[in-house]
Design an enzyme around this catalytic site. Sequence first.
Site, mmCIF file in Angstrom:
data_model
loop_
_atom_site.group_PDB
_atom_site.id
_atom_site.type_symbol
_atom_site.label_atom_id
_atom_site.label_comp_id
_atom_site.label_asym_id
_atom_site.label_seq_id
_atom_site.Cartn_x
_atom_site.Cartn_y
_atom_site.Cartn_z
ATOM 1 N N ASP A 53 9.029 2.866 0.062
ATOM 2 C CA ASP A 53 7.983 3.491 0.839
ATOM 3 C C ASP A 53 8.199 3.082 2.295
ATOM 4 O O ASP A 53 7.885 1.966 2.689
ATOM 5 C CB ASP A 53 6.610 3.037 0.335
ATOM 6 C CG ASP A 53 5.477 3.672 1.125
ATOM 7 O OD1 ASP A 53 5.730 4.206 2.215
ATOM 8 O OD2 ASP A 53 4.331 3.619 0.634
ATOM 9 N N TYR A 72 0.860 -1.188 0.000
ATOM 10 C CA TYR A 72 0.000 0.000 0.000
ATOM 11 C C TYR A 72 0.891 1.230 0.000
ATOM 12 O O TYR A 72 1.837 1.321 0.773
ATOM 13 C CB TYR A 72 -0.899 0.006 1.239
ATOM 14 C CG TYR A 72 -1.823 1.203 1.317
ATOM 15 C CD1 TYR A 72 -2.839 1.389 0.382
ATOM 16 C CD2 TYR A 72 -1.687 2.149 2.339
ATOM 17 C CE1 TYR A 72 -3.685 2.493 0.466
ATOM 18 C CE2 TYR A 72 -2.538 3.243 2.428
ATOM 19 C CZ TYR A 72 -3.533 3.413 1.483
ATOM 20 O OH TYR A 72 -4.379 4.501 1.569
ATOM 21 N N LYS A 83 3.844 8.934 8.847
ATOM 22 C CA LYS A 83 3.560 8.381 10.181
ATOM 23 C C LYS A 83 4.540 8.894 11.251
ATOM 24 O O LYS A 83 4.371 10.013 11.695
ATOM 25 C CB LYS A 83 3.436 6.864 10.087
ATOM 26 C CG LYS A 83 2.255 6.535 9.148
ATOM 27 C CD LYS A 83 1.751 5.117 9.087
ATOM 28 C CE LYS A 83 0.455 5.110 8.277
ATOM 29 N NZ LYS A 83 0.429 4.228 7.133
HETATM 30 C C1 LIG Z 1 -0.128 4.733 5.688
HETATM 31 C C2 LIG Z 1 0.684 4.453 4.489
HETATM 32 C C3 LIG Z 1 0.718 5.321 3.390
HETATM 33 C C4 LIG Z 1 -0.245 6.474 3.255
HETATM 34 O O1 LIG Z 1 -0.032 7.460 4.202
HETATM 35 P P1 LIG Z 1 -1.280 8.436 4.548
HETATM 36 O O2 LIG Z 1 -0.655 9.443 5.461
HETATM 37 O O3 LIG Z 1 -2.321 7.584 5.179
HETATM 38 O O4 LIG Z 1 -1.726 9.029 3.265
HETATM 39 C C5 LIG Z 1 1.619 5.075 2.380
HETATM 40 N N1 LIG Z 1 2.452 4.026 2.434
HETATM 41 C C6 LIG Z 1 2.453 3.158 3.458
HETATM 42 C C7 LIG Z 1 3.422 2.041 3.474
HETATM 43 C C8 LIG Z 1 1.556 3.332 4.512
HETATM 44 O O5 LIG Z 1 1.500 2.422 5.490
#
Ligand SMILES: *Cc1c(COP(=O)(O)O)cnc(C)c1O
Length: 432
Positions: A241, A148, A269
């Site tokens: 990511d 994701y 995060k």
């Molecule tokens: C949470 C998440 C995102 C998206 O971040 P948001 O601040 O919710 O838009 C992207 N990549 C990973 C791996 C994530 O866990």
Amino acid sequence: MTVSLRDKRSSELYARALTYLPGGVNSPVRAMRAIGRDPLFVDRGAGGELFDVDGNGYVDWVCSWGPLICGHAHPQVVAAVTDAAARGTSFGAPTAGEVDLAEEVSRRVPGVQMLRMTSSGTEASMSAIRLARAATGRTKLLKFAGAYHGHVDGLLAEGGSGLATQGIPASPGVPAEVAASTIVVPWNDADALAAATEQHEFAALLAEPYPANMGLVPPAEGFLELLRKRADETGALLIFDEVISGFRVARGGGQELSGVTPDLTVMGKVIGGGLPAAAYGGPRTLMERIAPAGDVYQAGTLSGNPLAVAAGRATLALLQGERPYLELGLTTRALADGLARAARSAGYEDVQIVSTTGLLTVFFSATPVHDYAAAQACDLAAHASWCRGLLARGVYAPASQFEAWFPSLAHTPEQIERTVAAAAAAFAELAR
Ligand SMILES: *Cc1c(COP(=O)(O)O)cnc(C)c1O
């Protein structure tokens, strides 16, 4: 033992919320539909604990899905945010804190010399992709099934069942031609990766180095190295990511832990310490393509917001040196061992407990989970029922098989014990 929670105020709020918010929530997983119950409405959090509006307390292993590595309402984070707010909540002009935060991140994360802040991880990954496309003059992206990267149109693509497949929209509203520029490959599958990178010219290969959005499925030995090699051989950029893994699995994230350095890094995060902040970064040569240093446009009214920067800086200040990571590693280990013991004591054998520092998943599977297909094949009904059992006993675990638990520095041995006792009882209920 029958357990029941007070839920009068939560129920009333949920009924009202359903009138004004789609599904009653502002982000889908919060609705808890995957485990077949109504959402929690939160009153407050403190350290490793959460209290709902009916006064029920929970050991909180979700911790806002990752940002709260120091737990809820850490005094130093609250003080930093309060102090920043008193001086003004947003300026739309640079502040000293942004420079300090960027410098601190570049000291920690091997692949980041320079960064640009955004307000969400979605925005950061969208922007990193724009930069990768500008830098390579290519369009296509490779992503892994079960990864994701935020709700970016082109990344909400699902693959078919083949080795490497062209993405099809995973949501109505995503144009087929946008999804089609994403090729989806099974995680940890070297052959599929080789085939896809031979067949297509990619702008970027995108990966969570420690994927945690299909549950935690760490990279197979050598897989991240292979990604780096295939990117170099084919002229694609490698994007990690690290929105979840950054500043969590190690001081410098998954790239420090694995020793594999990407071209671009997406962060979120933890970097915002519980306020909305994210970033993407890389070497100066690439990042200076971003406006106004360069020609790739990207902007944000609240980017580098002073409150979010203050929370991020205060959080990273609590994560200095190796000690916090040793501690977080021990907490994670103790939780993993305790949950395994709980399953054994209840005679419930079909679980796989996977963990790395700061992340953990209990897969309801008789066999190890190495990719998304295996995660999807888990006993989701058993997982749902177990999670409901945990909640009823005052333990809040992620309400989906496809998410990770987020141990924090605030969780105590007593909270782990309480969790293990609740887990044993919930496993016993399942084994019956
Ligand atoms: C949470 C998440 C995102 C998206 O971040 P948001 O601040 O919710 O838009 C992207 N990549 C990973 C791996 C994530 O866990």
